[in-house]
Write a protein that holds these residues in place. Structure first.
Motif, PDB file in Angstrom:
ATOM      1  N   ASP A 149      13.883 -16.668 -31.642  1.00 19.30           N
ATOM      2  CA  ASP A 149      13.099 -17.873 -31.915  1.00 19.30           C
ATOM      3  C   ASP A 149      13.022 -18.687 -30.634  1.00 19.30           C
ATOM      4  OD1 ASP A 149      12.394 -20.605 -32.606  1.00 19.30           O
ATOM      5  OD2 ASP A 149      12.798 -20.091 -34.699  1.00 19.30           O
ATOM      6  N   GLN A 150      11.812 -18.909 -30.148  1.00 19.52           N
ATOM      7  CA  GLN A 150      11.637 -19.609 -28.879  1.00 19.52           C
ATOM      8  C   GLN A 150      12.169 -21.038 -28.937  1.00 19.52           C
ATOM      9  OE1 GLN A 150       7.833 -19.069 -27.063  1.00 19.52           O
ATOM     10  NE2 GLN A 150       8.074 -20.803 -25.658  1.00 19.52           N
ATOM     11  N   GLU A 151      11.977 -21.713 -30.061  1.00 19.31           N
ATOM     12  CA  GLU A 151      12.463 -23.084 -30.172  1.00 19.31           C
ATOM     13  C   GLU A 151      13.987 -23.134 -30.108  1.00 19.31           C
ATOM     14  OE1 GLU A 151      10.882 -25.104 -33.533  1.00 19.31           O
ATOM     15  OE2 GLU A 151       8.794 -24.946 -32.864  1.00 19.31           O
ATOM     16  N   VAL A 152      14.627 -22.160 -30.699  1.00 17.83           N
ATOM     17  CA  VAL A 152      16.085 -22.093 -30.644  1.00 17.83           C
ATOM     18  C   VAL A 152      16.553 -21.843 -29.210  1.00 17.83           C
ATOM     19  CG1 VAL A 152      18.125 -20.802 -31.406  1.00 17.83           C
ATOM     20  CG2 VAL A 152      16.322 -21.365 -33.041  1.00 17.83           C
ATOM     21  N   ALA A 153      15.830 -20.956 -28.506  1.00 22.21           N
ATOM     22  CA  ALA A 153      16.193 -20.660 -27.114  1.00 22.21           C
ATOM     23  C   ALA A 153      16.074 -21.903 -26.247  1.00 22.21           C
ATOM     24  CB  ALA A 153      15.307 -19.542 -26.573  1.00 22.21           C
ATOM     25  N   VAL A 154      14.997 -22.659 -26.427  1.00 21.48           N
ATOM     26  CA  VAL A 154      14.815 -23.887 -25.659  1.00 21.48           C
ATOM     27  C   VAL A 154      15.895 -24.905 -26.016  1.00 21.48           C
ATOM     28  CG1 VAL A 154      13.283 -25.854 -25.255  1.00 21.48           C
ATOM     29  CG2 VAL A 154      12.339 -23.536 -25.335  1.00 21.48           C
ATOM     30  N   ALA A 155      16.228 -24.980 -27.296  1.00 23.27           N
ATOM     31  CA  ALA A 155      17.269 -25.917 -27.733  1.00 23.27           C
ATOM     32  C   ALA A 155      18.621 -25.569 -27.122  1.00 23.27           C
ATOM     33  CB  ALA A 155      17.361 -25.913 -29.253  1.00 23.27           C
ATOM     34  N   ALA A 156      18.850 -24.281 -26.887  1.00 23.65           N
ATOM     35  CA  ALA A 156      20.130 -23.852 -26.314  1.00 23.65           C
ATOM     36  C   ALA A 156      20.293 -24.307 -24.871  1.00 23.65           C
ATOM     37  CB  ALA A 156      20.250 -22.332 -26.398  1.00 23.65           C
ATOM     38  N   LEU A 157      19.197 -24.688 -24.235  1.00 22.48           N
ATOM     39  CA  LEU A 157      19.245 -25.171 -22.853  1.00 22.48           C
ATOM     40  C   LEU A 157      19.388 -26.689 -22.786  1.00 22.48           C
ATOM     41  CD1 LEU A 157      16.360 -23.077 -21.236  1.00 22.48           C
ATOM     42  CD2 LEU A 157      18.802 -22.571 -21.215  1.00 22.48           C
ATOM     43  N   GLU A 158      19.222 -27.347 -23.905  1.00 27.16           N
ATOM     44  CA  GLU A 158      19.106 -28.801 -23.904  1.00 27.16           C
ATOM     45  C   GLU A 158      20.354 -29.489 -23.360  1.00 27.16           C
ATOM     46  OE1 GLU A 158      16.787 -32.174 -24.334  1.00 27.16           O
ATOM     47  OE2 GLU A 158      16.225 -30.050 -24.500  1.00 27.16           O
ATOM     48  N   SER A 159      21.525 -28.940 -23.646  1.00 26.58           N
ATOM     49  CA  SER A 159      22.756 -29.625 -23.232  1.00 26.58           C
ATOM     50  C   SER A 159      22.930 -29.661 -21.722  1.00 26.58           C
ATOM     51  CB  SER A 159      23.980 -28.966 -23.884  1.00 26.58           C
ATOM     52  OG  SER A 159      24.088 -27.609 -23.512  1.00 26.58           O
ATOM     53  N   TYR A 160      22.193 -28.815 -20.993  1.00 27.11           N
ATOM     54  CA  TYR A 160      22.241 -28.877 -19.532  1.00 27.11           C
ATOM     55  C   TYR A 160      21.925 -30.298 -19.058  1.00 27.11           C
ATOM     56  CZ  TYR A 160      21.284 -27.775 -14.615  1.00 27.11           C
ATOM     57  OH  TYR A 160      21.306 -27.744 -13.240  1.00 27.11           O
ATOM     58  N   LYS A 161      20.980 -30.937 -19.741  1.00 29.63           N
ATOM     59  CA  LYS A 161      20.485 -32.241 -19.312  1.00 29.63           C
ATOM     60  C   LYS A 161      21.510 -33.353 -19.507  1.00 29.63           C
ATOM     61  CE  LYS A 161      15.812 -30.818 -20.619  1.00 29.63           C
ATOM     62  NZ  LYS A 161      14.678 -31.069 -21.546  1.00 29.63           N
ATOM     63  N   THR A 162      22.518 -33.107 -20.325  1.00 23.60           N
ATOM     64  CA  THR A 162      23.586 -34.093 -20.478  1.00 23.60           C
ATOM     65  C   THR A 162      24.859 -33.677 -19.757  1.00 23.60           C
ATOM     66  OG1 THR A 162      24.194 -33.069 -22.600  1.00 23.60           O
ATOM     67  CG2 THR A 162      22.705 -34.956 -22.672  1.00 23.60           C
ATOM     68  N   VAL A 163      25.144 -32.374 -19.755  1.00 22.12           N
ATOM     69  CA  VAL A 163      26.360 -31.909 -19.090  1.00 22.12           C
ATOM     70  C   VAL A 163      26.291 -32.176 -17.593  1.00 22.12           C
ATOM     71  CG1 VAL A 163      27.756 -29.880 -18.497  1.00 22.12           C
ATOM     72  CG2 VAL A 163      26.917 -30.183 -20.832  1.00 22.12           C
TER      73      VAL A 163
END
Length: 493
Positions: free
Chosen positions: A321-335
């Motif tokens: 699922d592309q949306e799930v894949a993109v969501a898995a990258l989201e924490s980069y922006k806070t970490v």
């Protein structure tokens, strides 16, 4: 026929080997032996890495060991392989790449892979000679251990060996081999290779191997509805974010952040045209081959995210699922910002976050950039000011004295009521005195080219404990000479 070395015809390093990556099967690698080099000699050795591997204390006294780590003799029990991968280079899909000059001896029973870089041509050399030159090998050896000394995740280096065999680059240079060590040398590009060729079975086997070996918590996670592959992508992105924060905080420029140079474990890997900043310039480009500035210092965090997006695309057949894949990258922006700010606070001697810390950090970085102030020296002198109260050595670094005085007032107010001795100790442990500046590496290289390897040994000792004072070694912590700015480091190695 297997190339597994028999004890009777090979050098016994005292290591025991297990299948490791090679258990994945021949779709992932080619078995081969290194190509011998004549008359090898020691250039540099890390006894710290030797201890990590469990080598005997006299490991370097054997001529057979010297020959084996130069690729001139098989290693007992080892099964040498070169792995295949693909990748994006300077933002462009480059297709199949692979270990063009790196040959992995195998994985030890302690879980460390051992690799010879510069050990000869492989099926993935793409017309190259499979060799590495003394110049770049010394740089990689020293920087691998320097980064470890700084506490930054990295591949390690056991040793450098040299040979007078000629290697043809822009000019004729001498050959060398670096023995590299890491829990894994798997890169983003390994996943890209099988995804690009629509080999989903191999892609899944690789992902399962890496997850089970290095990210087992992803198997039992409730993240993303229990999707282990999405959880894996998220874990990799967070490790990468933490690594990039450490690079930026210490002023390290990698120089060639292609996807095939990105570690799946969040390690610093493939030391080519790297540089530690001298004068602070956020737009500094350390790679002479990077004519567009894609890998400039201030671009590194964004490039890492772009590379992670490429990894997400490669893992999409498994995530589903592309949306799930993109969501898995989201924490980069806070970490990344959280790690960056936390480590910058430590450099400032601050143990807890407070409102106004971000302007304090941004303010000093703007001052450093405006004056091209030496990055490492500034932070070390600021640590000294916290210890002894003498601000003049710090103030002398700035032409804009008024600007620095205004920032110092904010810095002092932030420290009101704090224990200066404790703050000074935190700063000393967070701000190295010694980094591998280009000119220091160049001096050691030029001496080694004349068979004087003492400079390599001296630098190694300093860089393995870079936060210590090392009395008598202040020359290695001083300002770079004028000629340092003329050193050009490129992808040629």
């Amino acid at each position: 026929m297997s190339l597994l070395a028999e004890d009777t015809e090979a050098a016994d390093l005292g290591l025991r080997w297990k299948p490791g990556f090679a258990a994945l099967g021949p779709a992932f690698f080619t078995e081969l032996r290194p190509t011998p080099l004549p008359d090898p000699y020691w250039v540099g050795r890390s006894e710290a890495v030797a201890r990590e591997l469990g080598l005997p204390t006299d490991w370097h006294e054997s001529k057979a060991t010297l020959a084996a780590l130069t690729g001139s003799m098989p290693v007992a029990g080892a099964r040498p392989i070169a792995t295949v991968y693909s990748g994006h280079q300077f933002g462009v899909w480059a297709g199949q790449l692979g270990d063009g000059r790196a040959i992995m001896l195998g994985e030890t029973d302690g879980g460390l892979e051992v690799q010879l870089k510069g050990a000869g041509r492989t099926p993935y050399s793409r017309g190259g000679d499979g060799r590495a030159v003394l110049r770049s090998s010394i740089r990689e050896f020293l920087c691998s251990e320097a980064m470890h000394g700084l506490g930054i995740p990295t591949t390690r280096a056991l040793c450098v060996t040299g040979s007078n065999a000629p290697v043809y680059r822009e000019e004729i240079e001498s050959a060398a081999v670096v023995t590299r060590v890491a829990p894994s040398f798997v890169r983003f590009g390994h996943f890209e290779h099988f995804a690009a060729n629509q080999r989903d079975e191999e892609l899944r086997a690789l992902a399962d191997y890496v997850i089970d070996r290095y990210y087992p918590a992803c198997r039992t996670t409730d993240r993303f509805g229990g999707n282990a592959y999405a959880a894996f992508l998220e874990a990799v992105s967070e490790r990468t974010a933490a690594l990039l924060a450490q690079w930026q905080v210490v002023g390290f420029c990698h120089g060639v952040m292609n996807t095939d140079n990105m570690s799946i474990l969040g390690l610093t890997i493939d030391y080519g045209p790297f540089q530690f900043l001298d004068g602070f310039d956020p737009r500094h480009i350390c790679n002479h081959s990077d004519t567009q500035g894609r890998y400039a210092f201030n671009q590194q965090p964004n490039v890492a995210y772009w590379n992670l997006f490429c990894l997400a695309q490669a893992l999409l057949p498994l995530i589903g699922d592309q949306e799930v894949a993109v969501a898995a990258l989201e924490s980069y922006k806070t970490v990344f910002p959280n790690e960056f700010e936390g480590r910058m606070r430590a450099k400032l001697g601050l143990t807890e976050a407070a409102e106004g810390d971000r302007p304090l950090i941004e303010g000093v970085l703007k001052l450093l950039a405006a004056g091209k102030v030496d990055y490492t020296i500034f932070w070390r002198r600021l640590s000294g000011y916290m210890a002894d109260g003498n601000v003049e050595p710090v103030r002398d670094l700035f032409l804009d004295r008024a600007g620095f005085d205004a920032w110092l007032l904010s810095f002092s107010q932030r420290h009101a009521g704090t224990d200066r001795a404790l703050a000074a100790e935190l700063m000393r442990r967070s701000n190295p005195k010694f980094v591998l500046r280009n000119h220091l590496g160049q001096q050691a290289i030029e001496a080694s080219q004349q068979k004087d390897h003492s400079g390599v040994a001296t630098l190694l000792a300093l860089l393995q404990t870079p936060f210590e004072e090392h009395p008598g070694a202040d020359a290695y912590a001083g300002f770079p000479p004028d000629w340092a700015s003329t050193i050009e480091i490129s992808c040629s190695s």
